[in-house]
Design an enzyme around this catalytic site. Structure first.
Site, PDB file in Angstrom:
ATOM      1  N   GLU A  93     -14.268  13.217  -1.324  1.00 37.31           N
ATOM      2  CA  GLU A  93     -15.009  12.002  -1.679  1.00 37.31           C
ATOM      3  C   GLU A  93     -16.444  12.050  -1.167  1.00 37.31           C
ATOM      4  OE1 GLU A  93     -12.770   8.589  -0.304  1.00 37.31           O
ATOM      5  OE2 GLU A  93     -11.112   9.011  -1.635  1.00 37.31           O
TER       6      GLU A  93
ATOM      7  N   GLU B 274      -5.337  12.173  -4.109  1.00 36.70           N
ATOM      8  CA  GLU B 274      -4.889  11.015  -3.309  1.00 36.70           C
ATOM      9  C   GLU B 274      -4.409   9.963  -4.287  1.00 36.70           C
ATOM     10  OE1 GLU B 274      -7.747   9.465  -0.431  1.00 36.70           O
ATOM     11  OE2 GLU B 274      -8.319  11.505   0.135  1.00 36.70           O
TER      12      GLU B 274
END
Ligand SMILES: *[C@@H]1O[C@H](CO)[C@@H](O)[C@H](O)[C@H]1NC(C)=O
Ligand SMILES: *[C@@H]1O[C@H](CO)[C@@H](O)[C@H](O)[C@H]1NC(C)=O
Ligand SMILES: *[C@@H]1O[C@H](CO)[C@@H](O)[C@H](O)[C@H]1NC(C)=O
Ligand SMILES: *[C@@H]1O[C@H](CO)[C@@H](O)[C@H](O)[C@H]1NC(C)=O
Ligand SMILES: *[C@@H]1O[C@H](CO)[C@@H](O)[C@H](O)[C@H]1NC(C)=O
Length: 897
Positions: free
Chosen positions: A500, A591
């Site tokens: 991220e 995720e």
């Protein structure tokens, strides 16, 4: 070696060596027990520096040192160590002009702690691995604390000094001696006999230093290691100090270099061709002619030792220049190789390559490289290993071990994996940093597929003191040490260069990803590279730089009825657009389902939807800081498990994914910043299974005959109220009875992952579920209303442990009623005690907002359970007892041998 683009998409085969069970893990002389009748005494010695350390932590900067001035802090008058640290990276920097000059002078500052004469007698005696922060106490003044809940509310910041003596016997003179640090959190700097040798800022990577020329014969060489762990350095609990193993390796001047072997393989028909590269190092002042012989053995899975020899590489002779290195590349073939693959459908078979370096007819060095042979296919239509199409039934794992902190403990790491395996987990993403090397030895042996990940940030920061400060100087050496250390592990199936990262939007991210991939693929071109995406879309440039696409949360979108409380517009699902834009790239979820729960807490009413965000009074209670174990509630940016399962089952090209998270972990206590650990695991911080464990087991380990009922059925005061009952099972039909009265027989519909009877009226008594699969009885379960607590009950995960001061057992305490049933909401404060040659290392109860320090012997039961972690320091009987005000003392005996 450049990755050929077609290669990842087609079937591409990689066989990995892994790790050097003896050479790299055991302390004693390397090859001692190698093969029957073929024993070699190796001059290589690897000594673990576990004991003998003195330690002090300062909250201030008593030494006036800093790695480099930090832009966000108003520090002045500090001495900057950076010029002495940077050269440690030189070995991992490609271009000569980018390497760093070693300063000719020592730092011009008096540092008492590095001197032999310094009196450290009042410093703490510690054993390494050591995490200085885990013992607490917790900060409890919220945002006013130097470390908030986000990083675990534990005192992980400050400057820590470790001191220890090293001895050099007369027989060591002339050897090359390396200090190897598997991980130091963070900005470690090393002095030997008062002289600074180097260091490594990034706390998650392993590094080594050649300390040969700084040692003198005798027992009084002074090793001093300085750790500087700033607050605001990350987004979770980092731990602090020498939290992984530290080693001293002694070798002859001619030896296999550190991380000096690399094995790859390719399977064709009934055989595997193995390529083996070994990098030899010569620290002597004259060139040396050596002969290298490497044999391959099957590894006996029962004891991890080499069993049958299966092949040899042709031996080769080579001249290594003085103070130089030389690589040898050889190949061999293994007929009918036993492949490495994840259970239950495959077995994690391993091989061991044993390398012997001969000089003048004598053994100069031996080195072991463990590896596995497997073929991996990453395509737009999914993932296969050894020809079997598998979905990732994965979890993300942080590096802490709950109440033990970040200090690596092998038994505790194995326990995490063991419980995950029971749920059917087949893959682990090391979120978001390289793990302890021993953890990869476990994933190799147990057959978990691994995403090995290196960075959470690149140049754009997420916290003011994070890796972004040093990215420019350190990304190349950090990527290289990471890959060289880990590339022989069979379990690693892909590399992740970022999680991220903030650079996903513009071209900066594409450029950095391309640069990191180039560095990485030069070190290993047998595995694809990912960086998890949480803000990029398919039309951004960023994903073009990646070999495979792992999406965090954005694939499913948020347009589900339970999430209509969130502000509009809600996120659109993105899997289809990524698949269309990149039809040849593997797509999976790196995720998913950041969902939240406290173990066995149940909050009413229960959402009628299959997922909803947790809000105060909807799944969560901001007063108690609990979140409901109905496993329907998630964060504001991620949907629930049931929705994720639905989406995955609707999109056959998706290669599954990785749940956030396998275990609860320290820090990141979303959505309640007042708490100190995460709510997102399927297993709580203490290792007790949350309800979600059985939801995953029903999907990922469906041969287990199980029906898990929730909630518990002891609700004085709820009589007559609607109390939904949900059941997790792999059966396809279920009938629920309340005190014998049927609440209806349900058949599983497509895209349903639980049976739910949402209109059940609570009455005390018995809840009973009977489940069927294909019309046959499958499993049943009964939950009854308990009476008052009657006695304490202790159970030990291991009744026999090694008396080595490291092995552990976990002892759970609960309250039983007179009929022997666990009282679900018991909340007594239990006092643990221990007699015999052991100690209680820590206690816990898995509650995310329990602020009693982990070493405390007093622990409040949380929803009926608490835990003591016990170790033995010498052989004998250890009696562990638990008592509370209301109940009789309970005891349990552990044998330490
Ligand atoms: C640093 O100094 C500036 C100017 O004096 C001040 O505004 C700021 O709050 C200080 N920052 C810290 C972290 O002390
Ligand atoms: C190196 O040693 C090997 C084995 O003793 C020998 O065959 C070879 O000729 C030597 N090479 C050189 C260049 O000395
Ligand atoms: C989640 O979103 C809701 C609705 O906008 C908001 O009230 C709540 O504060 C958010 N939760 C967190 C932890 O940000
Ligand atoms: C639960 O009861 C309500 C009100 O009686 C009814 O509208 C609803 O359909 C029932 N739900 C189920 C799943 O039976
Ligand atoms: C539940 O299962 C047990 C064993 O599997 C069996 O003995 C028992 O009769 C079952 N009970 C019911 C009500 O089906």
């Amino acid at each position: 070696m450049r990755l050929r683009p077609g290669r990842l998409v087609g079937t591409f085969l990689a066989l990995l060596p892994w790790w050097l069970l003896v050479t790299e893990f055991n302390l004693c002389s390397a090859i001692a027990s190698q093969t029957d009748g073929n024993q070699v005494d190796s001059p290589r010695e690897r000594i673990r520096l576990r004991t003998g350390w003195k330690f002090w932590r300062f909250e201030s900067r008593p030494d006036n040192l800093v790695y480099e001035p930090r832009p966000y802090a108003n520090e002045s008058g500090l001495f900057v160590l950076k010029p002495w640290i940077l050269p440690t990276a030189n070995e991992f920097i490609e271009k000569t002009e980018n390497r760093h000059e070693v300063p000719s002078e020592d730092p011009a500052i008096d540092i008492p702690y590095v001197k032999d004469s310094f009196d450290d007698s009042d410093w703490e005696d510690v054993k390494v691995p050591h995490d200085w922060a885990i013992k607490g106490p917790f900060y409890t003044n919220g945002d006013e604390s130097p470390i908030t809940g986000q990083m675990g509310s534990l005192p992980l910041h400050g400057v820590g000094w470790y001191r220890r003596r090293l001895s050099l016997s007369p027989s060591d003179v002339g050897k090359s001696i390396y200090l190897e640090i598997d991980g130091a959190m963070s900005y470690s700097a090393v002095w030997v006999n008062g002289k600074i040798i180097g260091g490594w800022p990034y706390g998650y990577n392993s590094y080594h230093l050649d300390i040969t020329s700084h040692l003198k014969e005798g027992d009084d060489n002074m090793l001093a290691i300085r750790i500087d762990n700033p607050p605001d350095s990350g987004r979770w609990y980092t731990g602090a100090g020498l939290y992984r193993n530290v080693w001293l390796t002694k070798v002859k001047p001619v030896h296999v270099a550190r991380w000096g072997t690399y094995i790859t393989s390719e399977i064709a028909g009934d055989s595997a061709s193995i390529e083996f590269a070994v990098n030899l190092e010569n620290k002597a002042e004259e060139q040396t002619n050596v002969t290298v012989q490497t044999d391959i053995f099957e590894v006996d899975s029962t004891n991890g030792r080499p069993a049958r020899p299966v092949a040899s590489f042709p031996s080769s002779s080579v001249i290594i220049p003085a103070d130089g290195q030389k690589s040898i590349l050889t190949s061999a073939t293994i007929q009918n190789p036993r492949l490495w693959g994840p259970p239950p459908s495959q077995s994690p078979n391993l091989y061991l390559a044993t390398t012997t370096v001969l000089h003048g007819g004598k053994v100069a060095d031996t080195y072991e490289t463990q590896f596995g042979i497997r073929s991996l296919t990453f395509g737009g239509d999914g993932f296969s290993i050894n020809g079997e199409r598998l979905r990732f039934q994965g979890v993300n794992q942080h590096h802490d071990l709950g109440a033990l902190g970040a200090a690596y403990n092998h038994k505790a790491a194995e326990r995490q994996l063991r419980l995950l395996r029971e749920a059917g987990v087949n893959a682990i993403r090391m979120a978001h940093n390289p793990p302890a090397p021993e953890l990869l030895e476990l994933t190799d042996r147990l057959g978990f597929m691994v995403i090995d990940e290196i960075f959470d940030v690149w140049k754009y920061d997420k916290n003011i003191a994070d890796f972004s400060l040093i990215f420019t100087d350190w990304h190349e050496p950090d990527v290289k040490t990471f890959v060289r250390r880990d590339r022989n592990h069979a379990s690693i199936i892909m590399w992740s260069i970022g999680n991220e990262v903030g650079e996903q939007g513009g071209s900066t991210g594409f450029d950095i990803a391309t640069e990191l991939s180039k560095i990485l693929h030069e070190e290993d071109n047998t595995r694809p590279i990912m960086a998890s995406l949480n803000s990029a879309t398919a039309s951004h440039k960023f994903p073009q730089a990646l070999d495979v696409l792992g999406l965090n949360y954005i694939g499913e979108g948020m347009e589900y009825p339970g999430y209509s409380v969130l502000p509009e517009p809600r996120r659109q699902p993105l899997y289809e657009s990524f698949h269309e834009a990149f039809p040849d790239k593997l797509l999976f979820s790196s995720e998913f389902a950041w969902s939240l729960s406290s173990r066995s807490s149940f909050i009413f009413p229960v959402t009628e939807y299959d997922g909803a965000p947790v809000l105060d009074h909807s799944g969560g209670d901001v007063n108690t800081l609990e979140i409901s174990g109905h496993e329907l509630y998630s964060s504001n940016w991620s949907v629930s498990h049931d929705i994720v399962f639905t989406v995955q089952d609707q999109l056959p090209y998706l290669a599954g994914g990785f749940l956030w998270s396998g275990w609860d972990y320290l820090g990141e206590p979303y959505p309640w910043p007042q708490a100190r650990s995460a709510y997102s695991g399927m297993i709580d911080l203490a290792g007790f299974k949350k309800e979600r464990f059985w939801l995953y087991q029903s999907q990922w380990n469906p041969t287990v005959r199980m029906a898990h009922v929730l909630p518990h059925w002891s609700w004085p005061g709820r009589e007559g109220e609607i109390t939904p009952v949900h059941v997790f099972t792999s059966a396809d039909e279920a009938e629920l009875f309340v005190n014998g009265k049927s609440q209806g027989n349900l058949k599983r519909k497509e895209f349903e992952y639980r049976f739910r009877w949402d209109n059940v009226t609570y009455e005390p008594g018995e809840l009973h579920v009977i489940t069927y699969k294909n019309g046959e009885f499958w499993a049943n379960e009964t939950v009854t209303t308990t009476s008052d607590g009657f006695k304490l009950d202790l159970t030990a995960e291991f009744e026999n442990i090694d008396a080595d001061g490291e092995d552990l057992t976990w002892i759970a305490v609960r309250v039983l009623d007179e009929q022997g049933r666990m009282v679900p909401e018991a909340d007594e404060i239990v006092t643990f005690s221990l007699s015999g040659p052991g100690e209680i290392v820590a206690t816990d109860n898995g509650f995310q907002a329990d602020f009693v320090a982990f070493p405390s012997n007093e622990r409040k039961l949380f929803n009926g359970l608490a835990l003591a972690i016990v170790r033995a320091n010498s052989p004998g009987k250890i009696v562990v007892a638990a008592e509370t005000e209301g109940f009789q003392r309970a005891e349990l005996v552990i044998e330490a041998v």
